[in-house]
Design a protein around this motif. Structure first.
Motif, PDB file in Angstrom:
ATOM      1  N   GLU A  60       0.830  -1.204   0.000  1.00 11.90           N
ATOM      2  CA  GLU A  60       0.000   0.000   0.000  1.00 11.90           C
ATOM      3  C   GLU A  60       0.862   1.250   0.000  1.00 11.90           C
ATOM      4  O   GLU A  60       1.897   1.321   0.657  1.00 11.90           O
ATOM      5  CB  GLU A  60      -0.923   0.011   1.227  1.00 11.90           C
ATOM      6  CG  GLU A  60      -1.900  -1.148   1.281  1.00 11.90           C
ATOM      7  CD  GLU A  60      -2.736  -1.133   2.549  1.00 11.90           C
ATOM      8  OE1 GLU A  60      -2.670  -0.123   3.281  1.00 11.90           O
ATOM      9  OE2 GLU A  60      -3.450  -2.114   2.810  1.00 11.90           O
ATOM     10  N   SER A  61       0.410   2.237  -0.777  1.00  9.77           N
ATOM     11  CA  SER A  61       1.038   3.553  -0.755  1.00  9.77           C
ATOM     12  C   SER A  61      -0.068   4.610  -0.697  1.00  9.77           C
ATOM     13  O   SER A  61      -1.152   4.415  -1.248  1.00  9.77           O
ATOM     14  CB  SER A  61       1.911   3.767  -1.998  1.00  9.77           C
ATOM     15  OG  SER A  61       1.123   3.729  -3.185  1.00  9.77           O
ATOM     16  N   GLY A  62       0.224   5.697  -0.022  1.00 14.15           N
ATOM     17  CA  GLY A  62      -0.782   6.730   0.145  1.00 14.15           C
ATOM     18  C   GLY A  62      -1.726   6.419   1.288  1.00 14.15           C
ATOM     19  O   GLY A  62      -1.563   5.429   2.019  1.00 14.15           O
ATOM     20  N   GLU A  63      -2.734   7.239   1.462  1.00 12.54           N
ATOM     21  CA  GLU A  63      -3.721   7.073   2.521  1.00 12.54           C
ATOM     22  C   GLU A  63      -5.114   6.980   1.917  1.00 12.54           C
ATOM     23  O   GLU A  63      -5.426   7.690   0.957  1.00 12.54           O
ATOM     24  CB  GLU A  63      -3.664   8.253   3.500  1.00 12.54           C
ATOM     25  CG  GLU A  63      -2.357   8.357   4.271  1.00 12.54           C
ATOM     26  CD  GLU A  63      -2.188   7.216   5.251  1.00 12.54           C
ATOM     27  OE1 GLU A  63      -3.196   6.632   5.680  1.00 12.54           O
ATOM     28  OE2 GLU A  63      -1.018   6.890   5.584  1.00 12.54           O
ATOM     29  N   PRO A  64      -5.943   6.090   2.457  1.00  8.34           N
ATOM     30  CA  PRO A  64      -7.312   5.999   1.936  1.00  8.34           C
ATOM     31  C   PRO A  64      -8.108   7.260   2.277  1.00  8.34           C
ATOM     32  O   PRO A  64      -7.697   8.066   3.115  1.00  8.34           O
ATOM     33  CB  PRO A  64      -7.877   4.765   2.640  1.00  8.34           C
ATOM     34  CG  PRO A  64      -7.092   4.661   3.891  1.00  8.34           C
ATOM     35  CD  PRO A  64      -5.715   5.169   3.580  1.00  8.34           C
ATOM     36  N   ALA A  65      -9.245   7.405   1.622  1.00  5.74           N
ATOM     37  CA  ALA A  65     -10.111   8.555   1.883  1.00  5.74           C
ATOM     38  C   ALA A  65     -10.575   8.539   3.333  1.00  5.74           C
ATOM     39  O   ALA A  65     -10.634   7.487   3.988  1.00  5.74           O
ATOM     40  CB  ALA A  65     -11.296   8.543   0.931  1.00  5.74           C
TER      41      ALA A  65
ATOM     42  N   ASP B 287      -1.611   2.191  -5.025  1.00  5.97           N
ATOM     43  CA  ASP B 287      -1.963   3.511  -4.494  1.00  5.97           C
ATOM     44  C   ASP B 287      -3.414   3.479  -4.014  1.00  5.97           C
ATOM     45  O   ASP B 287      -4.349   3.292  -4.809  1.00  5.97           O
ATOM     46  CB  ASP B 287      -1.775   4.559  -5.586  1.00  5.97           C
ATOM     47  CG  ASP B 287      -1.961   5.974  -5.058  1.00  5.97           C
ATOM     48  OD1 ASP B 287      -2.190   6.121  -3.833  1.00  5.97           O
ATOM     49  OD2 ASP B 287      -1.892   6.928  -5.861  1.00  5.97           O
TER      50      ASP B 287
ATOM     51  N   SER C 225      -4.745   5.994  -2.334  1.00  5.31           N
ATOM     52  CA  SER C 225      -5.201   7.360  -2.088  1.00  5.31           C
ATOM     53  C   SER C 225      -6.584   7.588  -2.706  1.00  5.31           C
ATOM     54  O   SER C 225      -6.845   7.185  -3.859  1.00  5.31           O
ATOM     55  CB  SER C 225      -4.220   8.372  -2.688  1.00  5.31           C
ATOM     56  OG  SER C 225      -2.932   8.197  -2.132  1.00  5.31           O
ATOM     57  N   ASN C 226      -7.448   8.174  -1.916  1.00  5.89           N
ATOM     58  CA  ASN C 226      -8.792   8.552  -2.376  1.00  5.89           C
ATOM     59  C   ASN C 226      -9.670   7.367  -2.752  1.00  5.89           C
ATOM     60  O   ASN C 226     -10.669   7.533  -3.458  1.00  5.89           O
ATOM     61  CB  ASN C 226      -8.709   9.515  -3.557  1.00  5.89           C
ATOM     62  CG  ASN C 226      -7.953  10.796  -3.200  1.00  5.89           C
ATOM     63  OD1 ASN C 226      -8.129  11.336  -2.094  1.00  5.89           O
ATOM     64  ND2 ASN C 226      -7.132  11.281  -4.115  1.00  5.89           N
TER      65      ASN C 226
ATOM     66  N   LYS D  90      -0.417   0.430   8.344  1.00  5.67           N
ATOM     67  CA  LYS D  90      -0.279  -0.047   6.974  1.00  5.67           C
ATOM     68  C   LYS D  90       0.377  -1.433   7.005  1.00  5.67           C
ATOM     69  O   LYS D  90       0.914  -1.853   8.029  1.00  5.67           O
ATOM     70  CB  LYS D  90       0.587   0.924   6.165  1.00  5.67           C
ATOM     71  CG  LYS D  90      -0.010   2.304   6.005  1.00  5.67           C
ATOM     72  CD  LYS D  90       0.871   3.200   5.157  1.00  5.67           C
ATOM     73  CE  LYS D  90       2.189   3.495   5.852  1.00  5.67           C
ATOM     74  NZ  LYS D  90       3.011   4.465   5.102  1.00  5.67           N
TER      75      LYS D  90
END
Length: 432
Positions: free
Chosen positions: A241-246, A281, A283-284, A382
């Motif tokens: 995983e990379s980034g952050e979920p919404a 990713d 993200s979002n 994560k």
């Protein structure tokens, strides 16, 4: 003039003159450097070099060794005959071993002369030779292909070659056949070859010191197929995983199909790769999502069994959880929650450099981990925050079972879907 030609005395005189001219041309010593004549009474010697020696024996059942191919012969006699014999070489040398009662072993035999003018005498150098007479036998041998692997293009390897036919018949003296240690098909590859080849290769026999042996081989050539491929390794695809979920969304699971991939490249590069990490990713990400992602090959890897994979991301909305539990205090971040992290790679520690390890169970070397802890902690974790490992220190070759240990941040409880991993440890092969 007509009457002169018809007289008997004229014809006799002409015949006498012609005979005298013929005698002079035959006996004139060209090599003497002077205008002298040879008479039948004059004798001389001459050396004739490299005269072939023939051998007569039972070639179907015997082998004779030790006979020189050629020898020197000194001839003595009238000069005129020496000149003719030296130029024509109308005599021969031979050794006769055709006697049916001849015994096996080593013996001294004389080199004989035949078809030589009776007025000449011959001296052979050497007069006698030591020859070995042995039984002639035939034996079957398996053919082993041999080639120079350094001629392969860098990054390619040769798999086990196939030979057709796999065996040949070797015929020769019994002592020679008994000394055969290797029967090889010598393959001549071109430098930089990077594809499978099929070639006709000559077959040769060698002793234990790799000296080539003089024997008859049937067939003398064989067909050899050499499969040349790029080294490969099959491994798991591990999503990272990379980034952050919404906001308000928790990633429950990331599934990759296919879950395994085969990489092709240099062996030294493959040895450093335990799994193929696939950056995802998140993200979002707000809902369950399925995407197709290309495979980025590591440096030194030339090809893979798949160019892209399908990634399925499963999420859980915190709002949905709150609706399902209206009495729960949504503002309370200290409530205990659980979250499952999927396809975590099981690492191993303590393996010596001379060994390599493969997983038997789970076959892909991955596990799912369920974490329980405060909501504020769990939601912030994560996959990379969780370390799953086994300790193989002091384990030798063979199959072993090792407990799976999960290291997580403080104040969380972890449970792996695999509590004990079964692995196989083997010693690394030495480079050829």
């Amino acid at each position: 003039m007509d009457k002169l030609f018809e007289t008997p005395w004229f014809l006799k005189v002409v015949a006498l003159v012609l005979a005298a001219l013929l005698y002079i041309s035959t006996n004139f010593d060209i090599g003497s450097g002077s205008s002298s004549f040879n008479t039948p009474a004059q004798t001389d010697t001459v050396v004739i070099e490299s005269v072939p020696v023939e051998v007569y024996y039972d070639r179907d059942n015997l082998v004779v060794t030790g006979v020189p191919e050629t020898v020197d012969v000194t001839l003595e006699g009238p000069k005129n005959l020496l000149v003719i014999t030296k130029n024509s070489r109308d005599f021969s040398l031979f050794i006769d071993l055709s006697d049916q009662e001849i015994e096996l072993g080593t013996r001294s035999v004389a080199i004989e002369v035949r078809d030589l003018n009776d007025r000449l005498t011959a001296t052979v150098d050497p007069r006698t030779v030591e020859v070995t007479i042995e039984e002639k036998i035939t034996k079957k041998f398996t053919v082993t292909p041999e080639f120079d692997r350094s001629l392969l293009e860098d990054g390619y390897i040769a798999e086990a070659p196939t030979v057709n036919p796999t065996t040949v018949e070797v015929t020769g003296a019994k002592s020679t056949i008994d000394s055969i240690a290797y029967v090889k098909a010598i393959i001549n590859l071109q430098e930089g070859v990077n594809d499978s080849v099929t070639l006709k290769a000559p077959v040769q026999a060698f002793d234990e010191n790799y000296n080539k042996l003089e024997v008859e081989i049937d067939p003398g050539t064989v067909e050899v197929e050499v499969p040349i491929v790029s080294p490969s390794k099959t491994m798991s695809i591990v999503p990272v995983e990379s980034g952050e979920p919404a906001s308000g969304v928790t990633i429950e699971d990331i599934e990759v199909q296919p879950s395994e991939i085969t990489l092709y490249g240099k062996q030294k590069v493959l040895d450093t790769i335990e799994d193929l990490q696939l950056p995802v990713d998140i993200s979002n990400i707000k809902e369950n999502t399925t995407v197709t992602m290309p495979i980025d090959l590591p440096e030194g890897i030339t090809a893979s069994s798949a160019e892209e994979v399908t990634v399925k991301i499963t999420v859980k909305s915190n709002a949905d959880t709150e609706e399902d539990n209206p009495d729960e205090n949504t503002e309370n971040e200290d409530v205990d929650v659980s979250r499952v992290f999927s396809n975590l790679r099981i690492q191993y520690v303590g393996l010596e450099d001379t060994y390599e390890l493969s997983f038997i169970e789970p076959s892909q070397g991955v596990t799912n981990v369920s974490l329980t802890g405060k909501k504020s902690i769990i939601n912030g974790l994560k996959s990379s925050d969780i370390q799953v490992s086994i300790d193989v220190t002091d384990l030798g070759e063979g199959e072993h079972s090792a407990p799976v240990t999960v290291n997580t941040p403080n104040n969380t409880e972890a449970k792996s879907s695999v509590s004990v991993a079964k692995v196989s440890i083997v010693k690394k092969e030495s480079p050829t």
